[in-house]
Scaffold this motif. Structure first.
Motif, short mmCIF file in Angstrom:
data_model
loop_
_atom_site.label_atom_id
_atom_site.label_comp_id
_atom_site.label_asym_id
_atom_site.label_seq_id
_atom_site.Cartn_x
_atom_site.Cartn_y
_atom_site.Cartn_z
N ASP A 97 45.89 55.60 44.21
CA ASP A 97 45.78 54.19 44.83
C ASP A 97 44.72 53.85 45.37
O ASP A 97 44.58 52.59 46.14
CB ASP A 97 47.28 54.30 45.88
CG ASP A 97 48.60 54.41 45.13
OD1 ASP A 97 49.51 55.31 45.61
OD2 ASP A 97 48.71 53.72 44.25
N TRP A 110 48.98 40.74 46.39
CA TRP A 110 48.39 41.84 46.75
C TRP A 110 47.49 42.14 45.27
O TRP A 110 48.59 42.47 44.45
CB TRP A 110 48.70 43.01 47.41
CG TRP A 110 49.17 42.67 48.80
CD1 TRP A 110 50.23 42.32 49.39
CD2 TRP A 110 48.16 42.60 49.85
NE1 TRP A 110 50.20 41.99 50.60
CE2 TRP A 110 48.73 42.26 51.23
CE3 TRP A 110 46.82 43.03 49.97
CZ2 TRP A 110 48.40 42.40 52.20
CZ3 TRP A 110 46.07 43.10 51.32
CH2 TRP A 110 46.73 42.53 52.36
N TYR A 111 46.37 42.42 45.16
CA TYR A 111 45.61 42.91 43.92
C TYR A 111 44.99 43.94 44.53
O TYR A 111 44.39 44.18 45.70
CB TYR A 111 44.78 41.78 43.21
CG TYR A 111 45.52 40.87 42.61
CD1 TYR A 111 46.26 39.64 43.44
CD2 TYR A 111 45.72 40.86 41.22
CE1 TYR A 111 46.87 38.93 42.55
CE2 TYR A 111 46.25 39.98 40.60
CZ TYR A 111 47.07 38.77 41.44
OH TYR A 111 47.61 37.88 40.66
N ARG A 112 44.33 44.96 43.62
CA ARG A 112 43.41 46.00 44.03
C ARG A 112 42.48 46.30 42.75
O ARG A 112 42.66 45.88 41.69
CB ARG A 112 44.24 47.20 44.32
CG ARG A 112 44.94 47.90 42.94
CD ARG A 112 45.96 49.17 43.48
NE ARG A 112 46.33 49.92 42.40
CZ ARG A 112 47.32 50.86 42.49
NH1 ARG A 112 47.57 51.18 43.56
NH2 ARG A 112 47.86 51.22 41.48
N VAL A 116 48.96 44.22 42.03
CA VAL A 116 50.03 45.23 42.75
C VAL A 116 51.47 44.36 42.82
O VAL A 116 52.42 45.27 42.38
CB VAL A 116 49.15 45.65 44.16
CG1 VAL A 116 50.12 46.42 44.82
CG2 VAL A 116 47.95 46.00 43.90
N TYR A 152 41.80 46.79 48.38
CA TYR A 152 43.01 45.86 48.15
C TYR A 152 42.63 44.53 48.63
O TYR A 152 42.23 44.22 49.52
CB TYR A 152 44.06 46.40 48.83
CG TYR A 152 44.80 47.46 48.29
CD1 TYR A 152 44.08 48.70 48.32
CD2 TYR A 152 45.94 47.53 47.81
CE1 TYR A 152 44.80 49.84 47.71
CE2 TYR A 152 46.94 48.62 47.05
CZ TYR A 152 45.93 49.77 47.19
OH TYR A 152 46.37 50.92 46.37
N GLY A 200 43.79 48.71 56.10
CA GLY A 200 43.51 49.71 55.37
C GLY A 200 43.07 50.81 56.02
O GLY A 200 42.91 50.81 57.35
N CYS A 254 44.03 40.50 49.28
CA CYS A 254 45.12 39.38 49.49
C CYS A 254 44.88 38.22 48.42
O CYS A 254 43.82 37.80 48.48
CB CYS A 254 45.15 39.03 50.85
SG CYS A 254 46.49 38.02 51.33
N ARG A 293 40.04 44.27 38.63
CA ARG A 293 41.13 43.92 39.50
C ARG A 293 42.49 43.94 39.01
O ARG A 293 42.34 43.28 37.90
CB ARG A 293 40.62 42.71 40.12
CG ARG A 293 41.45 42.34 41.23
CD ARG A 293 41.10 41.34 42.28
NE ARG A 293 39.49 41.42 42.41
CZ ARG A 293 38.99 40.66 43.45
NH1 ARG A 293 39.42 39.42 43.85
NH2 ARG A 293 37.64 40.86 43.72
N GLU A 335 42.56 39.84 55.85
CA GLU A 335 43.39 41.37 55.75
C GLU A 335 43.07 42.25 56.62
O GLU A 335 41.85 42.39 57.35
CB GLU A 335 43.33 41.85 54.17
CG GLU A 335 43.30 41.11 53.03
CD GLU A 335 42.10 40.86 52.27
OE1 GLU A 335 42.32 40.64 51.03
OE2 GLU A 335 40.94 40.80 52.83
#
Length: 121
Positions: free
Chosen positions: A91, A38-40, A50, A95, A9, A97, A47, A6
């Motif tokens: 937000d 995508w997760y965050r 997204v 993040y 950011g 992948c 987790r 990734e």
């Protein structure tokens, strides 16, 4: 094995924008990717999804990001993007992948190492 890397950011002010990228690669000469997403994970929280984009079909977004974030992919580059607009302090998170890929043995879910997104004035 498939590796996800990734980038993109950083620190941004509320209302600002960032674009995340994630590229998949493998030591095998050929591999296939199905869904990418995508997760965050925010501090002290689990987790969460997204956005997800399948190889075929519609994308899925978390309610909290609908209308602000856009997921897209370039299959020729094995890359998924997340365009994040109108960013809010909530937000802020790491993040990650995610990709469902086949590299010669079985379909497996892979994760990137994560990239920090901080939204703060």
């Amino acid at each position: 094995q498939v590796q996800l890397v990734e980038s993109g950011g950083g620190l941004v002010q509320p209302g600002g924008s960032l674009r995340l990228s994630c590229t998949a690669s493998s030591s095998r000469s050929t591999f296939s990717i199905n869904a990418m997403g995508w997760y965050r994970q925010a501090p002290g929280k689990g987790r969460e999804l997204v956005a997800v984009i399948p190889n075929v079909g519609s994308t899925t977004y978390a309610d909290s990001v609908k209308g602000r974030f856009t997921i897209s992919r370039d299959n020729a580059k094995n890359t998924v993007y997340l365009q994040m607009n109108s960013l809010k302090p909530e937000d802020t998170a790491v993040y990650y992948c995610n990709a469902r890929a086949f590299a010669g043995i079985a379909w497996t879910t892979y994760w990137g190492q994560g990239t920090q997104v901080t939204v703060s004035a």
